[in-house]
Structures are given as structure tokens and as C-alpha cells.
Design an enzyme around this catalytic site. Sequence first.
Site, PDB file in Angstrom:
ATOM      1  N   CYS A   2      -3.391   2.424  11.746  1.00 18.30           N
ATOM      2  CA  CYS A   2      -3.289   3.031  13.152  1.00 18.30           C
ATOM      3  C   CYS A   2      -2.130   2.478  13.556  1.00 18.30           C
ATOM      4  CB  CYS A   2      -4.531   2.729  14.006  1.00 18.30           C
ATOM      5  SG  CYS A   2      -5.972   3.362  13.318  1.00 18.30           S
ATOM      6  N   ARG A  27       1.270   3.908   8.862  1.00 18.29           N
ATOM      7  CA  ARG A  27       0.239   3.023   9.207  1.00 18.29           C
ATOM      8  C   ARG A  27      -1.283   3.934   9.407  1.00 18.29           C
ATOM      9  NH1 ARG A  27       1.941  -1.447  11.628  1.00 18.29           N
ATOM     10  NH2 ARG A  27      -0.070  -1.769  12.794  1.00 18.29           N
ATOM     11  N   TRP A  75      -5.802   5.819  11.136  1.00 17.79           N
ATOM     12  CA  TRP A  75      -6.438   5.412   9.819  1.00 17.79           C
ATOM     13  C   TRP A  75      -7.820   5.430   9.950  1.00 17.79           C
ATOM     14  CZ3 TRP A  75      -8.894   1.985   6.829  1.00 17.79           C
ATOM     15  CH2 TRP A  75      -9.005   2.174   5.280  1.00 17.79           C
ATOM     16  N   ASN A 101      -5.583   0.094  18.054  1.00 26.56           N
ATOM     17  CA  ASN A 101      -5.228  -0.159  16.479  1.00 26.56           C
ATOM     18  C   ASN A 101      -6.064  -1.284  16.405  1.00 26.56           C
ATOM     19  OD1 ASN A 101      -4.316  -0.728  13.978  1.00 26.56           O
ATOM     20  ND2 ASN A 101      -2.588  -2.014  14.874  1.00 26.56           N
ATOM     21  N   GLY A 102      -7.040  -1.351  15.569  1.00 30.83           N
ATOM     22  CA  GLY A 102      -7.887  -2.540  15.219  1.00 30.83           C
ATOM     23  C   GLY A 102      -9.534  -2.122  15.163  1.00 30.83           C
ATOM     24  N   GLU A 484       1.207  -4.477 -11.477  1.00 34.00           N
ATOM     25  CA  GLU A 484       1.910  -3.924 -10.492  1.00 34.00           C
ATOM     26  C   GLU A 484       2.450  -2.258 -10.736  1.00 34.00           C
ATOM     27  OE1 GLU A 484       2.310  -4.004  -7.473  1.00 34.00           O
ATOM     28  OE2 GLU A 484       4.207  -3.113  -6.900  1.00 34.00           O
ATOM     29  N   LYS A 488       1.054   1.110  -9.198  1.00 33.09           N
ATOM     30  CA  LYS A 488       2.233   2.130  -8.691  1.00 33.09           C
ATOM     31  C   LYS A 488       1.719   3.332  -9.112  1.00 33.09           C
ATOM     32  CE  LYS A 488       4.119   0.573  -6.080  1.00 33.09           C
ATOM     33  NZ  LYS A 488       3.568  -0.793  -5.963  1.00 33.09           N
ATOM     34  N   GLU A 491      -1.748   4.518  -7.307  1.00 34.56           N
ATOM     35  CA  GLU A 491      -1.649   4.919  -5.890  1.00 34.56           C
ATOM     36  C   GLU A 491      -0.916   5.946  -5.549  1.00 34.56           C
ATOM     37  OE1 GLU A 491      -0.286   1.655  -3.553  1.00 34.56           O
ATOM     38  OE2 GLU A 491       1.181   1.246  -4.759  1.00 34.56           O
ATOM     39  N   HIS A 507     -10.544  -6.222 -27.323  1.00 31.40           N
ATOM     40  CA  HIS A 507     -12.177  -7.020 -27.046  1.00 31.40           C
ATOM     41  C   HIS A 507     -12.855  -6.019 -25.992  1.00 31.40           C
ATOM     42  CE1 HIS A 507     -11.146 -10.483 -28.906  1.00 31.40           C
ATOM     43  NE2 HIS A 507      -9.853 -10.703 -28.164  1.00 31.40           N
ATOM     44  N   LYS A 607      -0.294   1.518   5.094  1.00 30.87           N
ATOM     45  CA  LYS A 607       0.636   0.319   4.781  1.00 30.87           C
ATOM     46  C   LYS A 607      -0.017  -0.891   5.276  1.00 30.87           C
ATOM     47  CE  LYS A 607       5.171  -0.537   3.676  1.00 30.87           C
ATOM     48  NZ  LYS A 607       4.745  -0.730   2.403  1.00 30.87           N
TER      49      LYS A 607
HETATM   50  C1  F6R Z   1       0.718  -1.235  -2.735  1.00 26.46           C
HETATM   51  C2  F6R Z   1       0.787  -2.052  -1.579  1.00 26.46           C
HETATM   52  C3  F6R Z   1      -0.443  -2.885  -1.194  1.00 26.46           C
HETATM   53  C4  F6R Z   1       0.083  -4.035  -0.415  1.00 26.46           C
HETATM   54  C5  F6R Z   1      -1.150  -4.856   0.278  1.00 26.46           C
HETATM   55  C6  F6R Z   1      -0.768  -5.854   0.845  1.00 26.46           C
HETATM   56  O1  F6R Z   1       1.922  -0.552  -3.212  1.00 26.46           O
HETATM   57  O2  F6R Z   1       1.701  -1.865  -0.649  1.00 26.46           O
HETATM   58  O3  F6R Z   1      -1.251  -3.104  -2.143  1.00 26.46           O
HETATM   59  O4  F6R Z   1       0.896  -4.799  -1.286  1.00 26.46           O
HETATM   60  O5  F6R Z   1      -2.050  -3.874   0.948  1.00 26.46           O
HETATM   61  O6  F6R Z   1       0.078  -5.707   2.085  1.00 26.46           O
HETATM   62  P1  F6R Z   1       0.800  -6.429   2.657  1.00 26.46           P
HETATM   63  O7  F6R Z   1       1.734  -7.219   1.542  1.00 26.46           O
HETATM   64  O8  F6R Z   1       1.508  -5.877   3.831  1.00 26.46           O
HETATM   65  O9  F6R Z   1      -0.080  -7.907   3.067  1.00 26.46           O
END
Ligand code: F6R
Length: 612
Positions: A2, A27, A75, A101-102, A484, A488, A491, A507, A607
Site C-alpha cells: 500500500c 507498493r 495491496w 498503509n499497514g 536468485e 527472477k 516472480e 538425490h 515491493k
Molecule cells: C525479489 C524481491 C523480493 C525482496 C524481498 C525483500 O525480486 O524483490 O524478494 O528481495 O521482498 O525486500 P527488501 O529488500 O525490501 O527487504
Amino acid sequence: MCGIVGYAGKRQAAPILLDGLSKLEYRGYDSAGICVQGERELRVFKAKGRLKVLSDQISGGAAVPGVVGIGHTRWATHGAPSNINSHPHLSDSGKIAVVHNGIIENEARLREWLIGKGWHFRSDTDTEVISNLVGYYYDKLHDFPKAVRAAIKRVEGSYALGILCADLPDMVIAVKKDSPLIFGYGEGENFIASDVPAILKYTRTVSYLDDGDMAVFTPDTVRFFDSFGDEIRKSRETVTWEISAAEKGGFDHFMLKEIFEQPKALRDTISPRIRDGRLELGVELSAEFLRKLHRVYFIACGSAYYVSVLAKYTLEKACKVAVEAVMASEFRYSDPIVDDHTLVVAISQSGETADTLAALREAKSRGAKTLAIVNVVGSAVAKTADQTIYTWAGPEIAVATTKAFSTQLAVVYLLALHMAKQLGTLDEAEIARLLGELQKLPEQVERELREENIERIQYYCSRNYAHNSAFYIGRNLDSAVCLEGSLKLKEVAYVHSEAYPAGELKHGPISLIEEGTTVVALATIPALFDKTISNVREVRARGAEVFCITLEEFAERAGKVSQYVFPVPAAEPMFQPSLSLIPLQLVGYYIALNRGCDVDKPRNLAKSVTVE
Ligand code: F6R
């Protein structure tokens, strides 16, 4: 999770609110809404779906006259995405409007109590409890700021709030706890927002609100109060980002732009910390403390957790200390072995991830020395840790992280070298040599991002985007980079994908390999090249399509067993993950593009994850 904005000024509020929200969509984008003060009433407009739906409905704001308002992009947590559950929420009395937001943790109890007092609810959200609670106290106290203060006292949880009162048409109240909120100062106008990009077009002068702070503002005035209701002064800071940092600047997506910004982000993060060939990290981790260390924990979520896994390999090798990488959501409830001989490093781009913040607080309460690696200046994680090292990645807008990851990793290298120096596990000459190698990284990443390499990845992705199952395999540092790369793909391209240490595949998971399964193999460690290539042979024999990322000097050999090969430049082995990562980010991006996915705003994600 949010985003909120607020405006009081002399210009039309609605277009400014919509513009601000467009910078906060990262957000959350389940719904959007605004409330603008009308002549004698609060006018609310909200719509399920992206901000554009709302914006089209109100002609970009032109259809909503008024110079004071609040806005929200959602969100969903409490209640499904719907028009009713969208913010702003009005109190039952119609006098109060709230964006939030929260999460309100005692929502059920407060709702029941308010229902008992005759207040009605229309939505399933926790936020409506706040609008009704402020409405309840406003009816009793006839004082808007006092009503907000009384309501807040009863609320448990996290919040950044923008609140309007129908009887005070030029006033906005903002209050925060555990969710970010900034105040922006204009000329005859004032702003609030969850994040800087939302107001950067209008002002660079801001104050960061602390937990418990309340701002009461009109177009020409602002007063700040602390949690006791005492008036306080807030320091004003100047934001130095360029506005262009929050724009796409000719790229189709923020994700691609941010991938291309990595050389600069790496330079900005590494260069200021190396002066005349010497490392100046600006943290206090004395040799005396480090020698007595029992253990180092890295705590983080998602991609930042994968940086932590890389940190484990890196620090254990360079500093000979025991390191554990723990997902922040697990750390808090695992009764971790922490004492005052423990260093806990929290990694976070946003600095507001609820799990990371909670884990950090837990570590502090157990006596650990804490250090944060954070991108957003002044964020909660940065403020909570004993010390902070900032990554200078600039604003990261795409939901999937790229440049923040790269810069976090660069800080891990710097930290490893700093600790190795203090501990004497690497000698001065070796550290100086490694610093020299580290400074080459930005240029090496630049080389990887050349046109011919992009075309190579585009070609691979155009032929392999339709597969619905992928494995990322590698050994040692490569296996951590695979985590990682695989995330990518999951997601942004919605492809089911697993990252596995190459030697572990046999295994169990190898049973999933069949004709056409995608395998991305990372084989960038010379000493382990043959071993990983044996694993490639095993999956090829079972029908896998292999994309192998290896060093330029091994490309020919890799090509004998893989259908596709992508050579990466050789870095100092410790820093190699920073280069192996780049093609994996590009694969995620271009596969997603081929599959028609919304790259910058993947479904179900936001995010900043401010819920546990
Ligand atoms: C993946 C991604 C998330 C963040 C995770 C932590 O591309 O961006 O997995 O890495 O939500 O977020 P931060 O770094 O803001 O604590």
C-alpha cells in the site's frame, strides 16, 4: 504494501494525488482511491484494479475539483480486492476519511466494540476501524487532532495514515508507526507520501516521520507532535535524487532500466568506500569485537536472503568466521543462539520489510551487535540497527529487484574485506589487490550488457519462453546465484522453477527432468567446472534443454554438452557472482516479456512487504 499520499495546497489536488500514486504503484496495485475535500463534504472515488482504471473514471482528476485530499494504492490484506474494500474509507458518520498503509492487529476487538456503540461497517478492511474510531472520538471531543490521538492510542499494529475531516476543509492529519511516511514542504502547499518519488516533482525538502509522530498540516502551516502529544521540531532534509531516477527514461520497463543501471549503482556503492586504494567502510567493527565473535547471522527476505547466502560463502572463506544465513521470517521464531558476541546483519532494499525489522529487533533484544545493509535512507531497518551501510542503488521501482541485489552484494564484499583486515585473515597486500579487482566490476558488468550479449539472451528466450518448468543448477557460489536467477523467473515470468545445488539433483529432483525441461546451469568456478558439466550431461541424457553460463575460456567445452552457452567475463572468484547474475536477470526479464507478463508489476506481489 500500500502507498499513501496527501496534499493540501492551492492547486487541484486530484491530479497531484493520482500522479503521486502512479509513483507508488510498486507498493501494491489491487485498487486505488482518492478523497478530495468538496465544498461541504468529503468526495471519495475508488476503483478495483490498477490506478489507470480510477484515473480514467475521473478523467485524470479533472472531474474532481478541490485543493485538499488523500490517496491510496492497495495491496490487499484484510478483505479481497474490490471497490468496497478500496481506500479511502469514510467513517459511518461521513465526517472522517482515512487512507492507511499497514495492519491493525486488534481490528476484530475494536470492530466489535464500535458495533456495540452503534457504528456500522461497510468493508472487510481493518482500516475502516480507524475511520470509525476517529469518527467516534470526533463526535465526542469535537477536536480533529485530539480525536486522531485518542483513536491511535487504542490501535495496535502498524500504520501510516492520511486523515481528512469534513468540518476542516483545509486540514490533513498524518500519523505513523512501523510504516514509512514522509512530509514534503512546498510553497503554499504541503505533501505527505509513503515514499520520495511520489512528491519529488513538487519538492525536494522533506522530513522523515518517526514512529509516533503526527503531522497536522494545511496549505501554509505544519505542526508536528510526538506520541505524547508534545509539539516537536523535525529536521528538514534535501533529497538529492534526480527526478529521472524515478522515470523509465526510454526503457520499456523499470526492470530493464534498473538492470542497465547496475554499472553506475555498483560504482556509486563501491567507489566512495575506497580512498587511495584503502578501504573506508565507515563502520565500527573493531578487531577486539570481531576476534571474540561466536557467529554472524545474516537475516533478510527473498532476494536479500539470497545475498545473505552468498555472504555466508564469502565471509566464511575470507574471514574464517561462522556465518549463518537465515530467512528473517524464520529467525524470530527459531529461538536463535544470539548473545553479545554475535553480529547480526540485516539486508533490505526498502528497509521496511516487516519480517526483517522484527528479526532485527529480536536480535537487538538478545544483545547482538546489529548492522544493516539498506537502500532507502532513513527507513525503519536503517534506524533500528546500531549501524547502517547504505547501498547507493538509487530508487528501485520495479517490483523484482536487480540493482539493489547487485549493490547489496557489493557491500557484502566490502564488509568481508573490512572484517578480514581487522581479523588478519587476509594480508594488507591481498586486500589491496582485491579492492583493485572489486573496482573493475562496474566496467565488467557494462561489458556484459553490450548489444551482442542482449541479443544472445533475447534469442535464447524467444525459443524457450513456453516451457513451464525450469531448474537452475550450480555448485558453491554458483548454486547461491541460482537461487536468485530462479526467483527472477518465477516472480516475473510465472514459470515454476527450482534452484538446486548441481550435485544434489540426483538425490530426488532429477526425477522431474523430462523432454523439454529447461535447465540453466551455472559453471563459473574453474575447480568445479567438470563436476557441474557431469551434472549437465545427466540432465541432457534425460531430455533437458540446457542453457549454460560459464567463463569465456570454458565456453567451447560447455558448448559440447549444452544447447545454449552464455560466456561471462572472469572476475576475481570471490566477486564472480556479480557477473554470473546479469544473464540470469535478463533471462527472467525476456522470458517474461515473451510470455506477455506485466514485468514491473507481477501478479500478487508488492515491493515493500510490510506484513508478516
Ligand atoms: C525479489 C524481491 C523480493 C525482496 C524481498 C525483500 O525480486 O524483490 O524478494 O528481495 O521482498 O525486500 P527488501 O529488500 O525490501 O527487504
